[in-house]
Design a protein around this motif. Structure first.
Motif, mmCIF file in Angstrom:
data_model
loop_
_atom_site.group_PDB
_atom_site.id
_atom_site.type_symbol
_atom_site.label_atom_id
_atom_site.label_comp_id
_atom_site.label_asym_id
_atom_site.label_seq_id
_atom_site.Cartn_x
_atom_site.Cartn_y
_atom_site.Cartn_z
ATOM 1 N N CYS A 46 16.294 -15.292 -14.124
ATOM 2 C CA CYS A 46 15.206 -14.349 -14.361
ATOM 3 C C CYS A 46 15.743 -13.109 -15.068
ATOM 4 O O CYS A 46 16.809 -12.589 -14.719
ATOM 5 C CB CYS A 46 14.563 -13.953 -13.034
ATOM 6 S SG CYS A 46 13.177 -12.795 -13.192
ATOM 7 N N THR A 49 11.646 -9.264 -19.623
ATOM 8 C CA THR A 49 11.229 -9.851 -20.885
ATOM 9 C C THR A 49 11.717 -9.012 -22.063
ATOM 10 O O THR A 49 11.569 -7.792 -22.082
ATOM 11 C CB THR A 49 9.698 -9.975 -20.932
ATOM 12 O OG1 THR A 49 9.284 -10.858 -19.881
ATOM 13 C CG2 THR A 49 9.236 -10.543 -22.265
ATOM 14 N N ARG A 92 9.784 -19.725 -19.340
ATOM 15 C CA ARG A 92 8.486 -19.427 -18.737
ATOM 16 C C ARG A 92 8.368 -17.925 -18.516
ATOM 17 O O ARG A 92 9.361 -17.235 -18.344
ATOM 18 C CB ARG A 92 8.323 -20.127 -17.381
ATOM 19 C CG ARG A 92 8.438 -21.633 -17.408
ATOM 20 C CD ARG A 92 8.214 -22.198 -16.019
ATOM 21 N NE ARG A 92 8.637 -23.580 -15.908
ATOM 22 C CZ ARG A 92 8.669 -24.253 -14.758
ATOM 23 N NH1 ARG A 92 8.305 -23.657 -13.630
ATOM 24 N NH2 ARG A 92 9.076 -25.516 -14.740
ATOM 25 N N ARG A 93 7.146 -17.445 -18.482
ATOM 26 C CA ARG A 93 6.881 -16.057 -18.130
ATOM 27 C C ARG A 93 5.945 -16.056 -16.931
ATOM 28 O O ARG A 93 4.914 -16.743 -16.935
ATOM 29 C CB ARG A 93 6.269 -15.298 -19.297
ATOM 30 C CG ARG A 93 6.104 -13.797 -19.027
ATOM 31 C CD ARG A 93 5.668 -13.041 -20.275
ATOM 32 N NE ARG A 93 6.663 -13.101 -21.328
ATOM 33 C CZ ARG A 93 6.543 -12.458 -22.482
ATOM 34 N NH1 ARG A 93 5.479 -11.710 -22.731
ATOM 35 N NH2 ARG A 93 7.483 -12.556 -23.397
ATOM 36 N N TYR A 98 7.870 -11.095 -15.950
ATOM 37 C CA TYR A 98 9.288 -11.444 -16.077
ATOM 38 C C TYR A 98 9.443 -12.814 -16.734
ATOM 39 O O TYR A 98 8.550 -13.661 -16.649
ATOM 40 C CB TYR A 98 9.968 -11.449 -14.705
ATOM 41 C CG TYR A 98 9.980 -10.088 -14.053
ATOM 42 C CD1 TYR A 98 10.771 -9.062 -14.541
ATOM 43 C CD2 TYR A 98 9.190 -9.830 -12.931
ATOM 44 C CE1 TYR A 98 10.781 -7.805 -13.942
ATOM 45 C CE2 TYR A 98 9.187 -8.586 -12.328
ATOM 46 C CZ TYR A 98 9.983 -7.580 -12.842
ATOM 47 O OH TYR A 98 9.979 -6.340 -12.255
ATOM 48 N N SER A 99 10.571 -13.018 -17.371
ATOM 49 C CA SER A 99 10.853 -14.289 -18.027
ATOM 50 C C SER A 99 11.870 -15.088 -17.222
ATOM 51 O O SER A 99 12.759 -14.515 -16.589
ATOM 52 C CB SER A 99 11.395 -14.052 -19.442
ATOM 53 O OG SER A 99 10.412 -13.464 -20.262
#
Length: 206
Positions: A46, A49, A92-93, A98-99
């Motif tokens: 994680c 972004t 994924r977001r 968060y990404s």
């Protein structure tokens, strides 16, 4: 650390230590014996972004590196993913902005999954995105379909367990988390400050 730092509650920052991730496979053996949890084969990194060409290039390099691993495609779960499920590596977001760079392996491939997590973190460090890294996790489950993650805090170089309760109400099984903490004290560098056991609602694999 000086007396003034202690009185004011200041502590020295902990240097990231990605090699701590390599303790996960042995911790998984202890976890299964103590609480009946086994790896699901899902892990993720994680990060805050990031936009821009430099990050996109880094992401593509990391994804190409992980996708090129021939062992990944030999596991039944990865073969299933290639036939229409989730891809073995994907970005994924979450709902919180968060990404997550998610890696999918076979449940028996935890050492390889740990290598993936280490590679992603290392690549982001090398390319100057270390400050954006937040945590990494490996997902586990038991025969009762309970979910559990062992979460590595990048900036603390420590782990904590996160056990969301089913139902989507954003409640966690604190008793299970403390049980896992006690079981893994000798296997992982456990984060002792419970206020830093941040919930990772909606994390991949949970």
């Amino acid at each position: 650390m000086g007396l003034l730092d202690i009185l004011l509650g200041r502590t020295k920052p902990v240097a990231p230590d990605l090699d701590q991730l390599f303790a996960l496979p042995s911790a998984a053996v202890t976890l299964q014996a103590a609480a009946g949890f086994t790896p699901t084969g899902t892990g993720a990194v994680c990060f805050a972004t990031v936009e821009g060409a430099a990050f996109e290039q880094t992401r593509r390099e990391v994804q190409a590196l992980l996708d090129a691993d021939s062992e990944r495609w030999s596991s039944p779960r990865s073969a299933e993913a290639g036939s229409g499920g989730s891809p073995p590596v994907e970005l994924r977001r979450d709902d919180y902005g968060y990404s997550w760079l998610v890696s999918t392996r076979g449940p028996e491939q935890l050492p390889e999954l740990v290598n993936d997590l280490h590679a992603v973190n290392s690549a982001m460090e090398i390319n100057g995105f270390g400050p954006q890294l937040l945590c990494s996790l490996a997902a586990f489950t038991d025969d009762a379909d309970r979910k559990l993650a062992l979460v590595y805090l990048y900036k603390r170089a420590s782990f904590y367990p996160f056990a969301p309760l089913p139902g989507g109400a954003e409640r966690r099984d604190s008793a299970l988390e403390l049980q896992v903490k006690a079981a893994l004290t000798n296997d992982l560098r456990i984060e002792q400050d419970l206020s830093r056991w941040f919930p990772v609602w909606g994390a991949p694999g949970l």
